[in-house]
Design an enzyme around this catalytic site. Structure first.
Site, PDB file in Angstrom:
ATOM      1  N   GLU A   1      -5.992  47.137  46.323  1.00 14.37           N
ATOM      2  CA  GLU A   1      -5.012  48.065  46.640  1.00 14.37           C
ATOM      3  C   GLU A   1      -5.400  49.346  46.936  1.00 14.37           C
ATOM      4  O   GLU A   1      -5.315  50.137  47.713  1.00 14.37           O
ATOM      5  CB  GLU A   1      -3.567  47.741  46.153  1.00 14.37           C
ATOM      6  CG  GLU A   1      -2.553  46.588  46.281  1.00 14.37           C
ATOM      7  CD  GLU A   1      -2.510  46.362  47.693  1.00 14.37           C
ATOM      8  OE1 GLU A   1      -2.012  47.349  48.470  1.00 14.37           O
ATOM      9  OE2 GLU A   1      -2.393  45.444  48.095  1.00 14.37           O
TER      10      GLU A   1
ATOM     11  N   SER B   1      54.330  17.527  24.744  1.00 17.71           N
ATOM     12  CA  SER B   1      54.882  17.312  23.225  1.00 17.71           C
ATOM     13  C   SER B   1      53.957  18.411  22.343  1.00 17.71           C
ATOM     14  O   SER B   1      54.158  18.816  21.109  1.00 17.71           O
ATOM     15  CB  SER B   1      54.576  16.149  22.677  1.00 17.71           C
ATOM     16  OG  SER B   1      55.577  15.169  23.332  1.00 17.71           O
TER      17      SER B   1
END
Length: 839
Positions: A86, A464
């Site tokens: 680059e 229950s």
């Protein structure tokens, strides 16, 4: 000389014009130039990460995947790869590279094409942080001036660090840290030279040079990067030749999830979005540490799935998922391609039936493997008719399978098994008794199928499971574990229901006056109703509200005593936690702390503690179900029960009452009496005792009317948990079975109920989670006494045989009268009216 003078004047004029143009351009764009000083304190956008309490990554949220790195953390060859490709003169120019510009211009003039880029790394940083990618002259001018400013403000290393963290590298990966994970599933420090070169080649065109979407182009670009590295002297010829020979091994890797727990991660994500907003939550790099234990969470998930599979298989095989062919068999490659389109569901994998031979079948998997399902993996598959009826026991594989069908298979740990995606739903959650930290949370069988979190969102009838709370209120109204309550049909209907509501036992059997301990252990319905009548409806509702249940969910009629309220599993486990910790209502919470991207703690849980304050600084909670919302951290440490600071949970029942109910809940599992003398009796959860084999566990089954909801809730020395099983369709019953999952009759067939349907999940989970945890001995708290009673009457006795046993009482409530040796159960209660309570 005259022409030379003219040329010099012309060049000088052009230079002046150029300088003037540059100055003019600078002042023209100056109002639009951003303040590059912000780069000094730039905060890179990083995703939201959710962790378990022990640091396992659970989930990651956010559009951009980024792992910020210091420059020294990036391998030198990777930096060199970027520089070579680059911007080879990065450390020599001042942000704009005249040599590069001239070179690019020459290439363009000689070829007519823009083959050579002139953007430096500094210019790319300027573009990535401050500009769009529009190809206009004004944007290029701004880019040049911003680059110049950046070079004045930052060092070269600082610019390069921003670049390697900011650059887009495809597949939602920003920066080299994320790219290393996305393409290779590695930390950046572990990349090979070939892999680094591939990443360094991406900035030019992250989409078209992507190794996942364009592997051939990516390979060619990688070789170009390696060639440039060799040309500038970063690598030797031998290193270059070795690297270009390596194959391309990149493939997509999702976030490195260590613990798949989607329901809790979604809760944490929602909390962060609600508090910080979507933009900030997803981009500021927050790390959220939940209270979830990764080890216990895995055990809970597996127990829930195993339990759901067992229920589903008891009710029969619903047939293939699809039919792939009927006459002409496609080739295996075509079949494999079709199977590959199907997403697996938990352990379930798609497969195609290739052949059937007696009591086994050959199948092809989505990986192209041919496997055999033997009879052990097939024989459960009676035909499903309804939730209450199944077909005949199969005799051969052809009774349930046909060649060409697409089916589901799973490895159950012992053998390959025919399976199917369960229709029944389930949920489980577990809390730390001391502070309410949520250690496990599973909101359903499969998050991919349903994001509905049944732990926090599903209100289902309690059944229950409500009885321990009714009896806790009764104990505080003067009852004891030895109180006799008449186990006989109720003949006084509850007129508040508008009909003659007469509750019945399940099974419909009555044994006359029975001790409270036995009534709870055997979940005797009529005894619970009579206990609530003694307490009073208003007092019962007040008591349940203390345990954290919403009064708006509590019906004002006697069905309350049998569990008609609809509540969430989180509310249930919070309430049961009161018995486990000595009477304190601790707030459940699931976020331990929140850290920013730099590791600073910005929120920290301030849990309520199950202990009494030793000074006047008690800070009780006003909202028992706010999930323990984290607070801004202070210098005060999180207190434990022996410290002076912290928030203290309200004590809603006495330690003595909590102890007595816990003892009764142990009888739910272990029963009582003397089996050798024929007086032994089982609790409803006797299967837990067979599996877990430790006496410091307590629990309660729960089944609603017509078996629409089943529960098992309980606790051990370190954890309180609940399991719920039912259908999301409230009207659908869990039904009954005539066979077990092996296609054989056994003792657990019949109507689905809490002990059979939810209990096995709780049993498996608690058995595994308590392995290695020393068994504890119950130590009665101060104010508890133990006396020997006659088991038939609850009175004191001098006998020491099977007719007697020691029982715990709150001091002062123990019986004062001895049973007469001439008395027996028959003549004691022969004239008792059916609706009396015996004490």
């Amino acid at each position: 000389m005259k022409w030379l003078k003219r040329i010099v004047i012309a060049l000088f004029s052009l230079a002046l014009l150029g300088v003037g143009a540059i100055v003019a351009a600078y002042f023209y764009v100056l109002p639009d130039l951003p303040d590059v000083s912000t780069l000094k304190n730039v905060q890179l956008q990083t995703p939201l990460r959710i962790y378990s309490s022990d640091g396992k990554l659970i989930s990651q949220f956010g559009e951009k995947r980024r792992i910020p790195l210091k420059l020294e953390e990036v391998p030198k060859p990777l930096l060199q790869a970027f520089l070579a490709t680059e911007d080879a003169r990065f450390y020599e120019h001042g942000g704009i590279d005249p040599v590069g510009v001239i070179r690019a211009a020459i290439v363009m003039l000689t070829t007519g094409e823009k083959k050579q880029g002139a953007s430096t790394i500094t210019m790319q940083v300027a573009r990535n942080f401050f500009l769009t990618r529009d190809k206009t002259i004004i944007r290029k001018v701004k880019e040049i001036f911003i680059s110049y400013h950046i070079e004045q403000l930052l060092t070269k290393d600082e610019i390069l660090e921003l670049y390697v963290n900011r650059i887009y590298l495809g597949q939602r990966a920003y920066g080299v840290g994320a790219a290393a994970q996305v393409y290779f599933g590695k930390n950046v420090q572990d990349l090979t030279l070939s892999e680094m070169s591939m990443i360094a080649g991406l900035p030019k065109a992250p989409s078209t040079l992507n190794p996942i979407t364009s592997p051939s182009r990516a390979l060619a670009r990688r070789n170009v990067v390696l060639m440039r590295m060799n040309e500038v002297g970063y690598i030797s010829k031998a290193e270059y030749q070795a690297a270009v020979q390596e194959p391309l091994v990149a493939k997509y890797h999702g976030a490195e999830i260590d613990l798949y727990a989607p329901y809790i991660s979604e809760m944490a994500r929602d909390y962060m979005v609600q508090k910080y907003g979507e933009e900030e939550a997803y981009t500021n790099g927050y790390n959220v540490y939940t209270t979830i234990s990764s080890e216990q969470q895995l055990l809970a998930q597996q127990a829930l799935r195993n339990n759901v599979y067992a229920y589903d298989e008891r009710h029969g095989y619903r047939g293939p998922a699809a039919v792939l062919w009927t006459d002409t068999k496609p080739d295996n490659a075509q079949i494999k391609a079709e199977l590959a389109k199907i997403t697996p569901v938990q352990e379930l994998q798609p497969a195609a039936v290739l052949s059937i031979d007696g009591q086994q079948a050959s199948v092809l998997t989505a990986k192209g493997e041919t496997k055999v399902i033997k009879w052990d993996g097939l024989k459960w598959a009676r035909k499903f008719i309804t939730d209450k009826r199944q077909g005949a026991v199969p005799k051969s594989a052809s009774d349930m399978l046909t060649v060409g069908e697409r089916i589901w298979i799973r490895d159950n740990g012992q053998y390959l098994q025919l399976s199917q995606v369960p229709e029944v739903a389930s949920a489980t959650v577990a809390l730390d008794p001391t502070n309410g930290a949520i250690r496990t949370l599973v909101g359903g069988y499969s998050f991919s199928q349903s994001q509905y979190n049944r732990v926090t969102q599903a209100k289902r009838q309690l059944g229950s499971n409500i009885k321990p709370f009714i009896y806790a209120a009764a104990l505080e109204k003067g009852f004891t574990l030895a109180t006799l309550i008449n186990n006989a049909p109720i003949n006084k209907p509850d007129i508040s229901q508008g009909t003659a509501w007469r509750p019945k036992n399940s099974p419909d059997i009555y044994g006359g006056p029975t001790r409270l301990r036995v009534g709870l252990a055997q979940s005797i319905n009529v005894m619970s109703v009579r206990a609530m009548r003694h307490i009073g409806l208003d007092a019962a509702i007040a008591e349940l509200t203390k345990f954290g249940f919403d009064p708006n969910d509590l019906p004002r009629n006697e069905s309350l005593a049998l569990g008609s309220p609809s509540v969430t599993p989180l509310q249930v486990v919070t309430a049961f936690n009161v018995f486990a910790n000595g009477g304190f209502l601790v707030e459940p919470f699931y976020i331990e702390r929140v850290e920013d991207s730099f590791g600073n703690v910005i929120e920290k849980a301030n849990p309520t503690l199950a202990c009494k304050p030793s000074n006047s600084s008690m800070q009780p909670s006003s909202d028992p179900m706010n999930f323990g919302e984290p607070t801004t951290p202070t210098d005060e440490p999180v207190a434990h029960c022996f410290e002076q600071t912290g928030r203290y949970a309200p004590q809603i029942i006495s330690e003595q009452t909590a102890f007595l109910i816990t003892e009764a809940l142990k009888s739910v599992i272990w029963g009582g009496g003397d089996w050798s003398k024929g007086t032994g009796w089982q609790g409803t959860a006797w299967r837990a005792a067979q599996l877990i084999k430790r006496h410091d566990i307590a629990g309660k089954t729960g089944t609603t009317n017509e078996s629409r909801d089943t529960w098992f809730s309980g606790f051990g020395p370190t954890l309180t948990s609940t399991f719920w099983v039912g259908f999301d369709d409230h009207g659908r019953q869990l039904g009954r079975t005539a066979w077990n999952s092996n296609g054989e009759k056994d003792q657990i067939t019949g109507t689905e109920a809490g002990a059979k349907t939810a209990g096995p999940g709780w049993n498996e989970f608690m058995n595994n989670v308590l392995k290695g945890v020393p068994e504890t001995t119950a130590i009665p708290p101060e104010g508890i006494v133990s006396v020997r009673i006659d088991l038939a009457t609850g009175k004191l006795t001098r006998k020491t045989d099977y007719t007697s046993a020691f029982e715990y009482f709150i001091s002062g409530t123990e019986p004062k009268e001895y049973i007469s040796e001439s008395q027996d159960e028959n003549n004691l209660f022969i004239d008792a009216p059916t609706d009396d309570l015996f004490q």
